[in-house]
Write an enzyme that holds these catalytic residues in place. Structure first.
Site, PDB file in Angstrom:
ATOM      1  CG  HIS A  79      31.602 -14.149  44.198  1.00 26.35           C
ATOM      2  ND1 HIS A  79      32.075 -12.903  43.887  1.00 26.35           N
ATOM      3  CD2 HIS A  79      32.512 -14.712  45.022  1.00 26.35           C
ATOM      4  CE1 HIS A  79      33.218 -12.710  44.511  1.00 26.35           C
ATOM      5  NE2 HIS A  79      33.505 -13.776  45.208  1.00 26.35           N
ATOM      6  CB  ALA A  80      34.437 -18.131  41.251  1.00 22.59           C
TER       7      ALA A  80
ATOM      8  CE1 TYR B 200      38.325 -13.351  50.441  1.00 22.62           C
ATOM      9  CE2 TYR B 200      39.724 -14.778  49.142  1.00 22.62           C
ATOM     10  CZ  TYR B 200      38.495 -14.476  49.674  1.00 22.62           C
ATOM     11  OH  TYR B 200      37.411 -15.290  49.426  1.00 22.62           O
TER      12      TYR B 200
ATOM     13  CG  HIS C 258      33.959 -11.609  50.059  1.00 27.63           C
ATOM     14  ND1 HIS C 258      34.012 -11.158  48.750  1.00 27.63           N
ATOM     15  CD2 HIS C 258      34.664 -12.750  50.077  1.00 27.63           C
ATOM     16  CE1 HIS C 258      34.724 -12.005  48.034  1.00 27.63           C
ATOM     17  NE2 HIS C 258      35.126 -12.974  48.810  1.00 27.63           N
TER      18      HIS C 258
ATOM     19  CD  GLU D 113      40.512 -17.851  50.263  1.00 29.98           C
ATOM     20  OE1 GLU D 113      39.565 -18.373  50.858  1.00 29.98           O
ATOM     21  OE2 GLU D 113      40.586 -17.828  49.013  1.00 29.98           O
TER      22      GLU D 113
ATOM     23  CG  HIS E  14      39.661 -22.677  47.578  1.00 32.90           C
ATOM     24  ND1 HIS E  14      40.179 -22.305  48.800  1.00 32.90           N
ATOM     25  CD2 HIS E  14      39.253 -21.534  46.979  1.00 32.90           C
ATOM     26  CE1 HIS E  14      40.098 -20.997  48.940  1.00 32.90           C
ATOM     27  NE2 HIS E  14      39.544 -20.501  47.858  1.00 32.90           N
TER      28      HIS E  14
ATOM     29  CG  HIS F  44      41.546 -18.243  44.156  1.00 33.59           C
ATOM     30  ND1 HIS F  44      42.411 -17.569  45.000  1.00 33.59           N
ATOM     31  CD2 HIS F  44      40.453 -18.538  44.887  1.00 33.59           C
ATOM     32  CE1 HIS F  44      41.847 -17.475  46.197  1.00 33.59           C
ATOM     33  NE2 HIS F  44      40.662 -18.051  46.153  1.00 33.59           N
ATOM     34  CD  GLU F  45      37.136 -20.233  43.285  1.00 36.17           C
ATOM     35  OE1 GLU F  45      37.122 -19.007  43.437  1.00 36.17           O
ATOM     36  OE2 GLU F  45      36.954 -21.026  44.233  1.00 36.17           O
TER      37      GLU F  45
HETATM   38  C1  LIG Z   1      31.954 -22.874  49.697  1.00 37.74           C
HETATM   39  C2  LIG Z   1      32.819 -21.666  49.681  1.00 37.74           C
HETATM   40  O1  LIG Z   1      32.381 -20.547  49.781  1.00 37.74           O
HETATM   41  N1  LIG Z   1      34.158 -21.881  49.538  1.00 37.74           N
HETATM   42  C3  LIG Z   1      35.106 -20.768  49.528  1.00 37.74           C
HETATM   43  C4  LIG Z   1      36.519 -21.334  49.508  1.00 37.74           C
HETATM   44  C5  LIG Z   1      36.793 -22.060  50.786  1.00 37.74           C
HETATM   45  O2  LIG Z   1      36.721 -21.388  51.827  1.00 37.74           O
HETATM   46  O3  LIG Z   1      37.059 -23.276  50.719  1.00 37.74           O
HETATM   47  C6  LIG Z   1      34.935 -19.974  48.226  1.00 37.74           C
HETATM   48  O4  LIG Z   1      34.908 -20.587  47.202  1.00 37.74           O
HETATM   49  N2  LIG Z   1      34.881 -18.624  48.305  1.00 37.74           N
HETATM   50  C7  LIG Z   1      34.679 -17.812  47.094  1.00 37.74           C
HETATM   51  C8  LIG Z   1      35.900 -16.935  46.735  1.00 37.74           C
HETATM   52  C9  LIG Z   1      35.798 -16.526  45.269  1.00 37.74           C
HETATM   53  C10 LIG Z   1      36.839 -15.494  44.792  1.00 37.74           C
HETATM   54  C11 LIG Z   1      36.892 -14.277  45.697  1.00 37.74           C
HETATM   55  O5  LIG Z   1      35.899 -13.910  46.267  1.00 37.74           O
HETATM   56  N3  LIG Z   1      38.080 -13.615  45.773  1.00 37.74           N
HETATM   57  C12 LIG Z   1      38.140 -12.327  46.515  1.00 37.74           C
HETATM   58  C13 LIG Z   1      39.589 -11.855  46.729  1.00 37.74           C
HETATM   59  C14 LIG Z   1      40.568 -12.337  45.733  1.00 37.74           C
HETATM   60  C15 LIG Z   1      40.816 -11.595  44.585  1.00 37.74           C
HETATM   61  C16 LIG Z   1      41.773 -12.026  43.680  1.00 37.74           C
HETATM   62  C17 LIG Z   1      42.483 -13.220  43.920  1.00 37.74           C
HETATM   63  O6  LIG Z   1      43.458 -13.644  43.057  1.00 37.74           O
HETATM   64  C18 LIG Z   1      42.205 -13.964  45.043  1.00 37.74           C
HETATM   65  C19 LIG Z   1      41.248 -13.527  45.943  1.00 37.74           C
HETATM   66  C20 LIG Z   1      37.400 -11.258  45.712  1.00 37.74           C
HETATM   67  O7  LIG Z   1      37.097 -11.519  44.546  1.00 37.74           O
HETATM   68  O8  LIG Z   1      37.144 -10.193  46.294  1.00 37.74           O
HETATM   69  C21 LIG Z   1      36.447 -15.035  43.382  1.00 37.74           C
HETATM   70  C22 LIG Z   1      37.751 -14.651  42.709  1.00 37.74           C
HETATM   71  C23 LIG Z   1      38.824 -15.485  43.334  1.00 37.74           C
HETATM   72  C24 LIG Z   1      38.219 -16.098  44.597  1.00 37.74           C
HETATM   73  C25 LIG Z   1      37.163 -17.742  46.956  1.00 37.74           C
HETATM   74  O9  LIG Z   1      37.418 -18.713  46.238  1.00 37.74           O
HETATM   75  O10 LIG Z   1      37.917 -17.371  47.888  1.00 37.74           O
HETATM   76 ZN   LIG Z   2      39.482 -18.503  47.692  1.00 33.98          ZN
END
Ligand SMILES: CC(=O)N[C@@H](CC(=O)O)C(=O)NC[C@H](CC1(C(=O)N[C@@H](Cc2ccc(O)cc2)C(=O)O)CCCC1)C(=O)O
Ligand SMILES: [Zn+2]
Length: 616
Positions: free
Chosen positions: A326-327, A496, A486, A384, A360, A356-357
């Protein structure tokens, strides 16, 4: 009786307070970066040893944080300016690190790392003994398969292999987490999470936003349901109006972009899915990251440093290591190391995720000069939104053509609607899902939902808000929330939903700053340093000011506002209303399953008196 205890005189010397902060930052940068490096080692190589090291390092950093919080509480906050006071409050509010009982604290971390391991190593074994992981295999299957039974087997198999294995663990986690936070006086874990939004009315604010956006979602849901009935046959759909959850091109039905070619309103136009073109052009994960880095550079913002390119994990390892796929984006809190970990696949969806990443990481870079406790988003929704705002420009037909992923830009109305449909399948489809996850979790944390009710309440929310229903009967031994990253990763989710609203406010602000005057959905701020300055100036604030200040500075208003999102999709909403007529909505409750044997439709026929009603 006598007032017990002696009120220790608080330290009211500001220079002493400042030197405490300086020492705190120096010490915690070392402690946190060591702990995060141990977490990175585990996420990029899941072994028992690496898990134990991570837990041990985390326990140590908790103890140091506890001691720092105790020391910080000796200072008189009333004589400080707002920013210094904000810093002290954050140093004292250490969250679940507050647990001083070593047995409970260790158990909490073990339970979390165990759930993370179950989720990240779960596989679905299909007929010929082949066992598929979520990424990339099951993700690709949901993107490409239109075989009802294959999708059903993968949907059910994933939940059996992940969520069903962690129900007891999650129940234990809830108790341990609430206990730890109660030490700081938080009512429960959810209350602590919501405190990041500085507003006692936060729950009401997001509910109002959701109700404003619900009609638009209902229209997209109705259109999608009709399109899916053409593909799978009407008999696969319950009379209640719900869409079975395994048919939307995504394991959780949270985004429907993979259905864009099936849902395209006007055929004969260039496909809005650039995945094939990316593969044809030999895109690599590195090239996708360089593309995103180039966009930030074009805005005059900070490019990724060498440590990012040297330290990140941009694709799934092929040496057999188990990793968390999971990214994620990582700030090592040492102002030097910033990384992304992603099992990048060559798809449009992952082009999105890369931006997205990197959003951050751009935030990490922009606020790295701040004291450690102020290196965070103005609120979690801001963090986000950054990458997604850039992605709103990247995904325009104009930008896609400029980077050679789209051959022609249709400027006629029909092409415009096709484009808006592709964006709606990502952004509108997501809204109820983004909203409901923490509705469920907040109610679990506050004790309104017991372990026996976990799964029923989850599906009540999924049926009511998202209009999706389980394709097979669920039982109380299922724990479907655990099948979504999550929940075992214990990452809050309302951020989100907030992001999907405010990213359109940000997009509008950047487009205005760049002097763009056309329709919002065709705005591309690439190469525009005025837009880059507006965004960069907001990111530099980190969490040093209340988020309303950051919002005001960037957009001219201090509130979350669904209007820019509605403005962006207005042309599509008109189209959907014409297409749908009165055929929209679903029964608020989940369809029931027939008990009798031998019937082919899994869903009972609701009494004809209950027509498909718009959600009440
Ligand atoms: C060390 C640590 O954990 N760091 C935090 C970041 C921080 O807090 O600094 C972090 O990397 N969190 C992981 C999480 C990953 C992703 C995600 O989970 N997305 C949601 C919802 C969504 C869906 C579509 C979209 O366009 C945007 C969001 C899902 O997929 O359900 C995977 C896909 C995209 C973002 C993230 O980057 O938010
Ligand atoms: Zn994010």
């Amino acid at each position: 009786g006598f007032v017990s205890g002696i009120k220790a005189t608080l330290i009211s010397d500001l220079s002493e307070a400042q030197s405490f902060l300086n020492d705190y930052n120096t010490m915690m940068e070392v402690v946190y970066s060591k702990s995060i490096k141990a977490a990175w080692a585990f996420y990029t190589n899941i072994t028992d040893h690496n898990r134990e090291v991570m837990v041990a390092e985390d326990l140590y950093s908790d103890q140091v944080a506890q001691q720092a919080a105790r020391n910080a509480s000796q200072y008189n906050l009333t004589i400080m300016d707002q920013t210094m006071r904000r810093e002290f409050i954050k140093i004292m509010d250490i969250g679940s690190a507050a647990q001083t009982d070593p047995v409970k604290q260790t158990r909490l971390k073990e339970v979390l790392s165990e759930m993370e391991t179950i989720y990240s190593t779960a596989k679905v074994c299909i007929g010929d003994g082949e066992c598929l992981p979520l990424e990339p295999d099951l993700t690709r299957l949901f993107a490409t398969s239109r075989d009802h039974d294959v999708l059903l087997a993968a949907w059910q198999g994933w939940r059996d292999a992940s969520g069903a294995k962690m129900k007891e663990l999650y129940t234990e986690f809830v108790t341990l987490s609430n206990e730890a936070l109660a030490i700081l006086g938080h009512a429960d874990t959810g209350a602590y999470w919501r405190s990041d939004y500085d507003s006692p009315e936060f729950e009401e604010e997001v509910r109002v936003l959701f109700e404003q956006l619900r009609p638009m979602y209902e229209q997209l849901h109705a259109y999608s349901r009709r399109k899916l009935m053409e593909i799978y046959g009407r008999d696969k759909f319950p009379e209640s109006g719900h869409i079975p959850a395994h048919l939307l091109g995504n394991m959780w039905a949270q985004e429907w972009l993979n259905l864009v070619d099936d849902f395209m309103p006007f055929k004969g136009k260039p496909s809005m899915d650039v995945t094939k073109e990316m593969v044809n052009q030999g895109y690599t994960p590195l090239r996708i990251f360089q593309l995103a880095d180039d966009f930030f550079g074009s805005l005059g913002m900070i490019r990724m440093p060498p440590e990012f390119w040297n330290g990140s994990m941009l694709e799934k390892p092929t040496d057999g290591r188990e990793v968390v796929c999971h990214a994620s984006a990582w700030d090592f809190y040492n102002r030097k190391d910033f990384r992304v970990q992603q099992c990048t696949d060559i798809t449009q969806s992952d082009l999105e995720t890369v931006h997205h990443e990197m959003g951050h990481v751009e935030y990490f870079l922009q606020y790295k000069h701040l004291p450690l406790q102020l290196r965070g988003g103005a609120n979690p929704g801001f963090h986000e939104a950054v990458g997604d705002v850039i992605s709103l420009s990247v995904q325009t037909p104009e930008h896609m053509k400029s980077i050679g992923l789209l051959s022609t830009i249709g400027n006629d109305t029909e092409s415009d609607i096709n484009f808006l449909m592709s964006m709606a399948l990502q952004k509108i489809a997501f809204l109820p899902f983004g909203y409901l996850i923490d509705q469920w979790r907040w109610s679990v944390f506050r004790g309104d939902t017991s372990p026996e009710e976990y799964n029923d309440h989850w599906w009540d929310l999924r049926c009511r808000y998202q209009g999706v229903s389980p394709p097979v009967e669920r039982s109380s031994s299922d724990f479907d929330p655990g099948a979504k990253y999550h929940i075992p990763a214990n990452t809050p989710y309302i951020r989100y939903f907030v992001s999907f609203v405010i990213q359109f406010q940000f997009h509008k602000a950047l487009c205005n700053a760049s002097g763009y005057t056309g329709p919002l959905h065709r705005c591309d701020v690439y190469n525009n340093t005025e837009a880059g300055k507006v965004l960069g100036d907001m990111l530099k604030l980190g969490s040093s000011k209340p988020w309303t200040f950051a919002m005001q500075q960037m957009t001219g208003q201090a509130t979350m506002d669904a209007q820019p999102l509605m403005e962006y999709f207005e042309p599509l909403l008109e189209f959907l209303r014409r297409e749908n007529g009165n055929d929209y909505g679903w029964h608020p409750h989940c369809p029931t399953f027939k008990r009798s044997v031998g019937d082919n439709s899994a869903f009972s026929v609701l009494p004809s008196t209950i027509s498909i009603v718009a959600t009440i």
